[in-house]
Design an enzyme around this catalytic site. Sequence first.
Site, short mmCIF file in Angstrom:
data_model
loop_
_atom_site.label_atom_id
_atom_site.label_comp_id
_atom_site.label_asym_id
_atom_site.label_seq_id
_atom_site.Cartn_x
_atom_site.Cartn_y
_atom_site.Cartn_z
N HIS A 140 -46.15 11.73 -19.62
CA HIS A 140 -46.23 11.05 -18.33
C HIS A 140 -46.78 9.66 -18.57
O HIS A 140 -47.92 9.50 -19.03
CB HIS A 140 -47.11 11.81 -17.35
N CYS A 141 -45.98 8.66 -18.28
CA CYS A 141 -46.37 7.27 -18.55
C CYS A 141 -47.04 6.67 -17.31
O CYS A 141 -46.38 6.51 -16.27
CB CYS A 141 -45.14 6.45 -18.93
N PRO A 142 -48.32 6.34 -17.37
CA PRO A 142 -48.98 5.75 -16.20
C PRO A 142 -48.48 4.34 -15.89
O PRO A 142 -48.60 3.89 -14.77
CB PRO A 142 -50.46 5.75 -16.59
N GLY A 145 -45.69 5.16 -13.79
CA GLY A 145 -45.98 6.14 -12.77
C GLY A 145 -44.96 7.26 -12.73
O GLY A 145 -44.75 7.88 -11.68
N ASN A 146 -44.33 7.53 -13.87
CA ASN A 146 -43.23 8.49 -13.92
C ASN A 146 -43.26 9.21 -15.25
O ASN A 146 -43.82 8.72 -16.24
CB ASN A 146 -41.90 7.77 -13.74
#
Length: 480
Positions: A140-142, A145-146
Site C-alpha cells: 500500500h503506497c501512501p 493513497g492506493n
Amino acid sequence: MTSLMAGPSTPGLHLVYIPAVCLLIFFQGYYSQYLFSHDPELAPGPLTRRQTVSFNVLLAILWWTYYLACTVDPGRYLIPRRPTSSSSSTTCDSSAEFDLDPKTTLNPTRRWCKKCRRPKPLRAHHCRHCGRCIPKMDHHCPWTGNCVSMQTFPYFLRFLLYTNMALLYLARLIWQRAGAIWASRHLPAYLGPSVGSLIGLTVLALVNAGTVLALGILLYTTVKGWVFNCTMIEEWEIERHEAVLARLDEDHRRGSDGYFWGDDDEPLRERLERIEFPYDVGVFANMAQAMGTRNVLRWFLPVFGGGPRINNETPGKGAGWEWEENGFNDLPGLWPPPDPEKMRQAKRGGWPGAMQQPEGRLDEYQTPEEVKAAFARRQQEDFLRRRRVHARQAQQRPGIIAELEEVDELPGTAEGNGSRNYERAGKPLWTNSDGDRLWDYGVDEEVEEEIVPTRVDDDDDVPLAELIRKRRVLTREEDG
C-alpha cells in the site's frame, strides 16, 4: 522509520502524502521554469521553445499517470454466497456465509480471511488501509493513497517511469546553468545572477537530486519485481523462508536439540522443506502478465495502456484467481511457505490474545471462560519458552538466530515491542534485512491465515476452536 517503497510509517500522516507529492511536482516543474526565465543573467537564459514544449509535455504525462495511480481501483473480489431472499452475491464487505467446496479452484489451499470472512485467493492479502483483500497485493503506497496491486501496477510503473524522465530532463537543465556559473566564477559578482537566483538554483538542485535518488531506487525495485513477477510482500516471504531453512540447517549441522523450534516441535520441523517461488514463469511472460497484454507498445502508453482486470464473471477462474506456475514444486498453490511460528501457535490453539475478533466479538465456538483460560495458559507457555531461549543465547548465538531471535520480555510490553512498537501479544517480531514487517507494506497480519495442508484425520493440525466445535457436534449427535 521511512521506507522508499512504503513511505513513512508514522500514523496520522496519510492526509499529507498526496498534497506533499503535488507540492513537490509544482516546485520542481513550474518554479524551475519561472527561475530560468526570470533572471536573464542565469545562463544560458530562458528555456527555448523546444525545451519548454518537451518539459511541459512530460509534466502533463506525469500529472495524468499520477492521477491514474491514485484513482484506479486496486481490485475487489466478488464471491458468490449462499442464495438468500435478499440477494445472491456479495462483495468482500459483507459477512454472509458461503456455499463453497474447499476442493474447488476458488479455495484450493483453504486460505481464509478472518476479517472479510471470505476465501482468500492465492497472492491476495488483506490491506489494513483499503479494508479488503487485494489481488496480487504488492504494497500500500501512501504517496498515492492506493494499493499497488494486479490492477494498479501498470499505472504505478508508468508514473514512476515518466516521473524519472521528467526529473532527469530537469536535472539536465539545472546542470547546464550550474556549469555556466562555474565557468564564469572568476568574473565580478555583479555580472552574474542575483543572490536570490543562486539560492533558488541551489535549493532546486538539492531537491532534484534527492528526488532522483529516491524515485530511481523505487523504479529499480519496481522493475525488478516486474521482471521476476515477485511482489514486495513475496520478496519478504522469500527472505523469511530462506532464513527459516538456514536456521533449520544450522540446527541439523550442530546436532541441536531444538534451540529455536523447541523440544515439542519435532513434527513441525519435519514438515518444513524448501519451496521454490512458483510464479516466475519467464521474463517476457512475467512482464506481459503484469501489464495485462503481450503488446509491448501498450506497456508504456500513458493514455491507452490499460492493465489487467480481475475476472469476477466466473469466480475462482481467470485473472486474479488463478496464477500460472513454473512447476518447480511438486504441487501447485504451495506459496507462501509455512511460517513455523504460526504452525506452532496453531498447534497450541492460536496466538495468545488472538482469539478475540477485531470487532471485539469472541470466537463463536468458544465461551468467554475458555478464551480466558487458553490465553493464560499460552501466555505462561510463551514466557517459559522465551526464558529457555534467553538462557541458551548466552552460550551460542549464530548469525541467523540474531536475525530471527524473539523478544525476551513479557508479551505486550514496550520493551518487548522495541522501537517499532508492534503490540502483538505473544508474537515474535521477525523482520527482514531492511527491518520491515508485512505490517509496513499495509498487510493486516492479524487476519493472515497460514497455508498448512492438513489431513482430515489429523487432529494435531486442526485449530482448537474447530476441535471444540466438532466435539460439541458429536456430543449432540450422541445425545440424539
